[in-house]
Write an enzyme that holds these catalytic residues in place. Structure first.
Site, mmCIF file in Angstrom:
data_model
loop_
_atom_site.group_PDB
_atom_site.id
_atom_site.type_symbol
_atom_site.label_atom_id
_atom_site.label_comp_id
_atom_site.label_asym_id
_atom_site.label_seq_id
_atom_site.Cartn_x
_atom_site.Cartn_y
_atom_site.Cartn_z
ATOM 1 N N PHE A 32 34.705 -5.156 -24.034
ATOM 2 C CA PHE A 32 33.782 -4.211 -24.647
ATOM 3 C C PHE A 32 33.955 -2.788 -24.123
ATOM 4 O O PHE A 32 33.120 -1.929 -24.366
ATOM 5 C CB PHE A 32 32.339 -4.686 -24.394
ATOM 6 C CG PHE A 32 32.137 -6.147 -24.697
ATOM 7 C CD1 PHE A 32 31.982 -6.585 -25.994
ATOM 8 C CD2 PHE A 32 32.157 -7.090 -23.669
ATOM 9 C CE1 PHE A 32 31.827 -7.942 -26.276
ATOM 10 C CE2 PHE A 32 31.998 -8.441 -23.939
ATOM 11 C CZ PHE A 32 31.831 -8.877 -25.243
ATOM 12 N N SER A 61 39.297 -4.071 -18.694
ATOM 13 C CA SER A 61 39.184 -3.026 -17.672
ATOM 14 C C SER A 61 40.210 -3.237 -16.570
ATOM 15 O O SER A 61 40.718 -2.277 -15.983
ATOM 16 C CB SER A 61 37.768 -2.995 -17.084
ATOM 17 O OG SER A 61 37.444 -4.237 -16.474
ATOM 18 N N ASP A 100 30.666 -3.594 -13.464
ATOM 19 C CA ASP A 100 30.445 -3.939 -14.868
ATOM 20 C C ASP A 100 30.175 -5.430 -14.964
ATOM 21 O O ASP A 100 30.741 -6.135 -15.796
ATOM 22 C CB ASP A 100 31.667 -3.549 -15.704
ATOM 23 C CG ASP A 100 31.411 -3.653 -17.204
ATOM 24 O OD1 ASP A 100 30.230 -3.594 -17.606
ATOM 25 O OD2 ASP A 100 32.389 -3.786 -17.959
ATOM 26 N N HIS A 103 24.113 -7.689 -16.422
ATOM 27 C CA HIS A 103 23.272 -6.527 -16.689
ATOM 28 C C HIS A 103 21.780 -6.792 -16.479
ATOM 29 O O HIS A 103 20.947 -5.970 -16.869
ATOM 30 C CB HIS A 103 23.515 -6.027 -18.112
ATOM 31 C CG HIS A 103 24.822 -5.293 -18.257
ATOM 32 N ND1 HIS A 103 25.807 -5.346 -17.299
ATOM 33 C CD2 HIS A 103 25.309 -4.489 -19.233
ATOM 34 C CE1 HIS A 103 26.839 -4.610 -17.689
ATOM 35 N NE2 HIS A 103 26.566 -4.078 -18.854
ATOM 36 N N ASP A 133 28.090 1.045 -18.783
ATOM 37 C CA ASP A 133 26.931 0.761 -19.644
ATOM 38 C C ASP A 133 25.662 1.441 -19.157
ATOM 39 O O ASP A 133 24.604 0.809 -19.036
ATOM 40 C CB ASP A 133 26.714 -0.751 -19.780
ATOM 41 C CG ASP A 133 27.781 -1.409 -20.648
ATOM 42 O OD1 ASP A 133 28.346 -0.719 -21.508
ATOM 43 O OD2 ASP A 133 28.035 -2.613 -20.457
#
Length: 210
Positions: free
Chosen positions: A19, A51, A140, A143, A169
């Site tokens: 993402f 990433s 990352d 969350h 994010d």
């Protein structure tokens, strides 16, 4: 961020599940190249390796290493019935998410197995006896507030002065996304140990000053 090294990725990044926006990925690449003389890099939350390719490719260029921390069981939003669940990453035998096979395939395809060190464990477990100073930490992972705080508290203390903390994010407006990454970003600034460098879309970049 002005870095002379060109962006050179070993594969088509769009083929890797994930993402991360390409603009954010390029910022991570340049950041990892810049931080390479300070120590190895570390990311929390590798998923299938998007990433990791950006960070690992920069580390390879600079003869550095990237530690990739992930339990590979998926974050809250990746579980069955949730918004970002991917049936291809569900292991029917264990009845659990398992992104590690996809991650390993990505690292092999990107020829990064000599520069990326996978650590398949929860963030807090991987950090329990960690002693290596780090030039860059990219957060990352999960969350939820608990997961984000755990990642920040586990890894930010290992960043050397002049090193970088990057958090993905970040949404200052609650209507745009979850607030946990923004909360740890604010926590880092309030600590007096970090200063703001720049914001690249939802990627917040900080520098350790003490």
């Amino acid at each position: 961020m002005e870095i002379s090294h060109p962006i050179d990725l070993p594969l088509d990044i769009h083929t890797v599940k994930g993402f991360l926006d390409p603009v954010e990925g390029e910022a991570l690449y340049r950041l990892a190249a810049e931080a390479s003389d300070l120590g190895p890099a570390l990311e929390v939350g590798s998923y299938c390796g998007k990433s990791t390719v950006y960070l690992g490719s920069a580390c390879k260029l600079m003869n550095n290493s990237l530690f990739a921390i992930d339990h590979h069981r998926g974050s809250e939003e990746h579980q069955p019935g949730e918004e970002y669940h991917d049936r291809e990453l569900f292991d029917d035998r264990s009845q659990l998410m398992d992104s590690f096979r996809s991650f390993r395939a990505t690292m092999r395809a990107a020829a990064l197995e000599q520069n990326v060190v996978p650590v398949v464990a929860p963030s807090a477990v991987a950090a329990r006896h960690w002693n290596t100073p780090l030039g860059l930490v990219f957060i990352d992972g999960g969350h939820s507030r608990e997961a984000a705080l755990t990642d920040y508290r586990s890894w930010s203390r290992h960043i050397v002065p002049g090193g970088y903390l990057a958090i993905h994010d970040i949404f200052p407006n609650p209507e745009d996304g979850g607030q946990a990454p923004y909360e740890i970003y604010q926590l880092a600034l309030a600590s007096g140990q970090f200063e703001r460098v720049e914001m690249v879309k939802t990627l917040g970049i900080l520098r350790r000053i003490q």
